[in-house]
Design a protein around this motif. Structure first.
Motif, PDB file in Angstrom:
ATOM      1  N   GLU A  97       0.812  -1.210   0.000  1.00  0.00           N
ATOM      2  CA  GLU A  97       0.000   0.000   0.000  1.00  0.00           C
ATOM      3  C   GLU A  97       0.848   1.264   0.000  1.00  0.00           C
ATOM      4  O   GLU A  97       0.540   2.224  -0.698  1.00  0.00           O
ATOM      5  CB  GLU A  97      -0.924   0.002   1.215  1.00  0.00           C
ATOM      6  CG  GLU A  97      -2.024  -1.031   1.147  1.00  0.00           C
ATOM      7  CD  GLU A  97      -2.783  -1.162   2.450  1.00  0.00           C
ATOM      8  OE1 GLU A  97      -2.409  -0.472   3.444  1.00  0.00           O
ATOM      9  OE2 GLU A  97      -3.733  -1.959   2.495  1.00  0.00           O
ATOM     10  N   LYS A  98       1.925   1.275   0.801  1.00  0.00           N
ATOM     11  CA  LYS A  98       2.699   2.506   0.988  1.00  0.00           C
ATOM     12  C   LYS A  98       3.995   2.567   0.184  1.00  0.00           C
ATOM     13  O   LYS A  98       4.394   3.637  -0.262  1.00  0.00           O
ATOM     14  CB  LYS A  98       3.035   2.684   2.473  1.00  0.00           C
ATOM     15  CG  LYS A  98       1.830   2.873   3.348  1.00  0.00           C
ATOM     16  CD  LYS A  98       2.238   3.057   4.786  1.00  0.00           C
ATOM     17  CE  LYS A  98       1.028   3.207   5.709  1.00  0.00           C
ATOM     18  NZ  LYS A  98       1.433   3.308   7.102  1.00  0.00           N
ATOM     19  N   TYR A  99       4.690   1.424   0.036  1.00  0.00           N
ATOM     20  CA  TYR A  99       6.010   1.418  -0.590  1.00  0.00           C
ATOM     21  C   TYR A  99       6.151   0.289  -1.620  1.00  0.00           C
ATOM     22  O   TYR A  99       7.008  -0.579  -1.479  1.00  0.00           O
ATOM     23  CB  TYR A  99       7.102   1.243   0.473  1.00  0.00           C
ATOM     24  CG  TYR A  99       6.949   2.141   1.668  1.00  0.00           C
ATOM     25  CD1 TYR A  99       7.318   3.478   1.611  1.00  0.00           C
ATOM     26  CD2 TYR A  99       6.425   1.644   2.854  1.00  0.00           C
ATOM     27  CE1 TYR A  99       7.178   4.293   2.716  1.00  0.00           C
ATOM     28  CE2 TYR A  99       6.286   2.456   3.963  1.00  0.00           C
ATOM     29  CZ  TYR A  99       6.655   3.784   3.890  1.00  0.00           C
ATOM     30  OH  TYR A  99       6.515   4.587   4.974  1.00  0.00           O
ATOM     31  N   PRO A 100       5.340   0.264  -2.677  1.00  0.00           N
ATOM     32  CA  PRO A 100       5.430  -0.849  -3.629  1.00  0.00           C
ATOM     33  C   PRO A 100       6.751  -0.877  -4.396  1.00  0.00           C
ATOM     34  O   PRO A 100       7.250  -1.953  -4.733  1.00  0.00           O
ATOM     35  CB  PRO A 100       4.247  -0.606  -4.570  1.00  0.00           C
ATOM     36  CG  PRO A 100       3.955   0.838  -4.463  1.00  0.00           C
ATOM     37  CD  PRO A 100       4.308   1.221  -3.056  1.00  0.00           C
ATOM     38  N   GLU A 101       7.347   0.295  -4.635  1.00  0.00           N
ATOM     39  CA  GLU A 101       8.628   0.341  -5.354  1.00  0.00           C
ATOM     40  C   GLU A 101       9.725  -0.344  -4.543  1.00  0.00           C
ATOM     41  O   GLU A 101      10.518  -1.108  -5.073  1.00  0.00           O
ATOM     42  CB  GLU A 101       9.046   1.788  -5.645  1.00  0.00           C
ATOM     43  CG  GLU A 101       8.057   2.565  -6.478  1.00  0.00           C
ATOM     44  CD  GLU A 101       7.057   3.342  -5.642  1.00  0.00           C
ATOM     45  OE1 GLU A 101       7.043   3.184  -4.397  1.00  0.00           O
ATOM     46  OE2 GLU A 101       6.271   4.095  -6.244  1.00  0.00           O
ATOM     47  N   GLU A 102       9.748  -0.075  -3.234  1.00  0.00           N
ATOM     48  CA  GLU A 102      10.764  -0.662  -2.360  1.00  0.00           C
ATOM     49  C   GLU A 102      10.584  -2.174  -2.244  1.00  0.00           C
ATOM     50  O   GLU A 102      11.561  -2.918  -2.175  1.00  0.00           O
ATOM     51  CB  GLU A 102      10.683  -0.019  -0.979  1.00  0.00           C
ATOM     52  CG  GLU A 102      11.753  -0.478  -0.031  1.00  0.00           C
ATOM     53  CD  GLU A 102      11.639   0.188   1.334  1.00  0.00           C
ATOM     54  OE1 GLU A 102      12.211  -0.374   2.285  1.00  0.00           O
ATOM     55  OE2 GLU A 102      10.979   1.238   1.451  1.00  0.00           O
ATOM     56  N   MET A 103       9.350  -2.625  -2.263  1.00  0.00           N
ATOM     57  CA  MET A 103       9.068  -4.056  -2.157  1.00  0.00           C
ATOM     58  C   MET A 103       9.635  -4.810  -3.363  1.00  0.00           C
ATOM     59  O   MET A 103      10.291  -5.848  -3.209  1.00  0.00           O
ATOM     60  CB  MET A 103       7.559  -4.258  -2.068  1.00  0.00           C
ATOM     61  CG  MET A 103       7.126  -5.636  -1.758  1.00  0.00           C
ATOM     62  SD  MET A 103       5.361  -5.566  -1.396  1.00  0.00           S
ATOM     63  CE  MET A 103       4.880  -7.152  -1.933  1.00  0.00           C
ATOM     64  N   ILE A 104       9.414  -4.309  -4.552  1.00  0.00           N
ATOM     65  CA  ILE A 104       9.938  -4.947  -5.768  1.00  0.00           C
ATOM     66  C   ILE A 104      11.451  -4.822  -5.811  1.00  0.00           C
ATOM     67  O   ILE A 104      12.157  -5.777  -6.154  1.00  0.00           O
ATOM     68  CB  ILE A 104       9.280  -4.339  -7.021  1.00  0.00           C
ATOM     69  CG1 ILE A 104       7.811  -4.736  -7.069  1.00  0.00           C
ATOM     70  CG2 ILE A 104       9.999  -4.789  -8.283  1.00  0.00           C
ATOM     71  CD1 ILE A 104       7.041  -4.153  -8.208  1.00  0.00           C
ATOM     72  N   TYR A 105      11.972  -3.658  -5.456  1.00  0.00           N
ATOM     73  CA  TYR A 105      13.415  -3.427  -5.475  1.00  0.00           C
ATOM     74  C   TYR A 105      14.138  -4.422  -4.563  1.00  0.00           C
ATOM     75  O   TYR A 105      15.137  -5.017  -4.940  1.00  0.00           O
ATOM     76  CB  TYR A 105      13.705  -1.982  -5.057  1.00  0.00           C
ATOM     77  CG  TYR A 105      15.158  -1.612  -5.084  1.00  0.00           C
ATOM     78  CD1 TYR A 105      15.766  -1.208  -6.271  1.00  0.00           C
ATOM     79  CD2 TYR A 105      15.933  -1.671  -3.933  1.00  0.00           C
ATOM     80  CE1 TYR A 105      17.105  -0.862  -6.307  1.00  0.00           C
ATOM     81  CE2 TYR A 105      17.274  -1.337  -3.963  1.00  0.00           C
ATOM     82  CZ  TYR A 105      17.843  -0.929  -5.149  1.00  0.00           C
ATOM     83  OH  TYR A 105      19.178  -0.602  -5.186  1.00  0.00           O
ATOM     84  N   GLU A 106      13.610  -4.624  -3.352  1.00  0.00           N
ATOM     85  CA  GLU A 106      14.243  -5.538  -2.402  1.00  0.00           C
ATOM     86  C   GLU A 106      14.152  -6.997  -2.867  1.00  0.00           C
ATOM     87  O   GLU A 106      15.063  -7.781  -2.636  1.00  0.00           O
ATOM     88  CB  GLU A 106      13.621  -5.389  -1.015  1.00  0.00           C
ATOM     89  CG  GLU A 106      13.966  -4.087  -0.328  1.00  0.00           C
ATOM     90  CD  GLU A 106      15.460  -3.915  -0.086  1.00  0.00           C
ATOM     91  OE1 GLU A 106      16.128  -4.902   0.245  1.00  0.00           O
ATOM     92  OE2 GLU A 106      15.949  -2.790  -0.240  1.00  0.00           O
ATOM     93  N   ALA A 107      13.044  -7.357  -3.521  1.00  0.00           N
ATOM     94  CA  ALA A 107      12.902  -8.727  -4.022  1.00  0.00           C
ATOM     95  C   ALA A 107      13.936  -9.020  -5.111  1.00  0.00           C
ATOM     96  O   ALA A 107      14.539 -10.095  -5.136  1.00  0.00           O
ATOM     97  CB  ALA A 107      11.494  -8.942  -4.564  1.00  0.00           C
ATOM     98  N   ILE A 108      14.162  -8.061  -5.993  1.00  0.00           N
ATOM     99  CA  ILE A 108      15.139  -8.247  -7.073  1.00  0.00           C
ATOM    100  C   ILE A 108      16.555  -8.168  -6.524  1.00  0.00           C
ATOM    101  O   ILE A 108      17.423  -8.963  -6.898  1.00  0.00           O
ATOM    102  CB  ILE A 108      14.907  -7.200  -8.181  1.00  0.00           C
ATOM    103  CG1 ILE A 108      13.542  -7.415  -8.826  1.00  0.00           C
ATOM    104  CG2 ILE A 108      16.018  -7.273  -9.226  1.00  0.00           C
ATOM    105  CD1 ILE A 108      13.119  -6.325  -9.768  1.00  0.00           C
ATOM    106  N   LYS A 109      16.795  -7.249  -5.601  1.00  0.00           N
ATOM    107  CA  LYS A 109      18.123  -7.098  -5.022  1.00  0.00           C
ATOM    108  C   LYS A 109      18.570  -8.361  -4.289  1.00  0.00           C
ATOM    109  O   LYS A 109      19.752  -8.692  -4.272  1.00  0.00           O
ATOM    110  CB  LYS A 109      18.126  -5.910  -4.060  1.00  0.00           C
ATOM    111  CG  LYS A 109      19.481  -5.567  -3.510  1.00  0.00           C
ATOM    112  CD  LYS A 109      19.403  -4.364  -2.612  1.00  0.00           C
ATOM    113  CE  LYS A 109      20.746  -4.075  -1.998  1.00  0.00           C
ATOM    114  NZ  LYS A 109      20.674  -2.989  -1.028  1.00  0.00           N
TER     115      LYS A 109
END
Length: 146
Positions: A97-109
């Motif tokens: 809800e709040k940080y979808p960009e960070e969620m995807i970034y951390e999964a790929i990282k």
């Protein structure tokens, strides 16, 4: 006997392309695996593990990503401020809800090597929560995942 080819850093830097993925309706894990392989260059026949062979990647509509099973409520993301009592815990629902960009970034990282090469590879990733007009000048090619 056929000789193997080893990619040269200078040649690979000149031949990098830009790709764009629309994350609407995609599963987070599938997107992360595909993205990590594209960023590392594992899809190319000249892939060399110690050379950055990958391309640039733009991920749009990060807020429309899907999670399977009970991950939305059970999966936790942890951050620590390095101060006493500074542990912050968020659920996947809150992150989406709040940080979808960070969620995807951390999964790929998490799927990129943890070394100097990995730090240069992850810098070619750009994640956006909406369908903005950033990076239109690079004319990215659109990729469909399943």
């Amino acid at each position: 006997m056929q000789k193997s080819t080893i990619a040269k850093k200078e040649v690979m830097q000149k031949s990098r392309k830009w790709y764009e993925i629309d994350a609407t309706g995609l599963v987070l894990g599938d997107l992360a695996v595909f993205s990590a392989n594209l960023l590392r260059g594992k899809n190319k026949p000249v892939f060399t593990p110690h050379v950055d062979c990958g391309d640039y990647l733009i991920i749009r509509n990060a807020k429309n990503i899907k999670l399977t099973g009970k991950k939305l409520t059970d999966k936790k993301y942890y951050n620590h401020s390095l101060y006493i009592g500074g542990l912050r815990t968020r659920s996947a629902k809150e992150m989406l809800e709040k940080y979808p960009e960070e969620m995807i970034y951390e999964a790929i990282k998490g799927m990129i090597p943890k070394n100097r090469l990995g730090r240069s590879v992850i810098n070619k990733l750009f994640v956006y929560g909406d369908n903005g007009k950033a990076h239109e000048a690079q004319n990215p090619a659109r990729i469909q995942i399943r």
